[in-house]
Design an enzyme around this catalytic site. Sequence first.
Site, PDB file in Angstrom:
ATOM      1  NE  ARG A  50      18.463   5.770  32.027  1.00  0.00           N
ATOM      2  CZ  ARG A  50      19.409   5.385  31.159  1.00  0.00           C
ATOM      3  NH1 ARG A  50      19.085   4.780  30.031  1.00  0.00           N
ATOM      4  NH2 ARG A  50      20.667   5.594  31.418  1.00  0.00           N
ATOM      5  NE  ARG A 108      23.800   2.289  31.813  1.00  0.00           N
ATOM      6  CZ  ARG A 108      23.704   3.405  32.519  1.00  0.00           C
ATOM      7  NH1 ARG A 108      24.768   4.109  32.808  1.00  0.00           N
ATOM      8  NH2 ARG A 108      22.524   3.822  32.943  1.00  0.00           N
ATOM      9  NE  ARG A 161      19.142   9.177  38.660  1.00  0.00           N
ATOM     10  CZ  ARG A 161      20.230   8.514  38.315  1.00  0.00           C
ATOM     11  NH1 ARG A 161      21.266   8.479  39.093  1.00  0.00           N
ATOM     12  NH2 ARG A 161      20.295   7.899  37.178  1.00  0.00           N
ATOM     13  CE  LYS A 178      24.752  11.544  35.998  1.00  0.00           C
ATOM     14  NZ  LYS A 178      23.590  11.397  35.148  1.00  0.00           N
TER      15      LYS A 178
END
Length: 218
Positions: A171, A160, A88, A13
Amino acid sequence: MNILIMGPAGVGKGTVSQSIVETFHVAHISTGDMFRNAIKNNTQLGMEAKSYMEKGLLVPDEITINMTKERIMQDDCAEGYLLDGFPRTLAQAAAFEDIAKETNRPIDVVIDLTISIDQLAERIVNREICKNCGEIYNTVSKPSAVKGICDKCGSPLVHRADDNLESLQVRLSEYDKLTAPVIDYFDAKGLVIKVNAGQSREAVWADVKQALEKFVND
Ligand code: AMP
C-alpha cells in the site's frame, strides 16, 4: 465546505474523518468503506474489488470513479462533503475535476496528514476496528476498556484483513507511486494544508480543526 483528506494507510485518516464529519456536518464519502460494504453485501462491485483490496492494490480507476460519481451526486453532498480515500491516482483526480464541474461541487480544501514509516507500521499492526459502528482503536495507544469489545456499541473488534506489514508495504509503495502525485496536483492549485499526524490524536485533531475553521472564516 468540500474537503479532501489525504495520507497513507494507517495515518489516522479514519479517526480524523469521524471528527470532521461530527464537527462540520459534512457527508462522509469513504471509498474504502464503500468497497468493504460492497464485499460484505456480496454485490457485483464487491466481487470485483475484493481481490485487489486483499493484496493491498488499488481497485481499477474506472470502477472507483463510477462508484464515487454516483455517491457525490446524492443530495446529502450538496451542503458539503468529506472525500476520504479518493482520488488516489492522477486519473481519478482529473476525472473528479470533470465530475465536480458537472455537479458544481468542487474541492475547497485538502488536508494532507503526514507521518514517518515507523510510526505507520506501529499503528497498522495494532489497529482494531468495530465491526458494527466503525470506531477505531489501537491496542497500545487507545485500547478499548474491555479487550476486543467496542466501548461505544459493545460489538466485537476486528483486525482489517489488509492490516499487516506485507500489505502495508504494498500500500505504501502504491501510495508513493500513484497517490503522492495527487497531492502535488492539488498543491499546485494552492489547496493543500499539511498536518503532522505523528502527534497525539488530540494534537492532530486540534491542528486539523484550526485549519478548517480558518478556512471557513476567511
Ligand atoms: P482504505 O480504507 O481507504 O485504506 O481503502 C482500502 C482499500 O480499498 C485500498 O487498499 C484499495 O484496495 C481500495 N480503495 C479505496 N479507495 C480507492 C481508490 N480511490 N482507488 C482505488 N482503490 C481504492
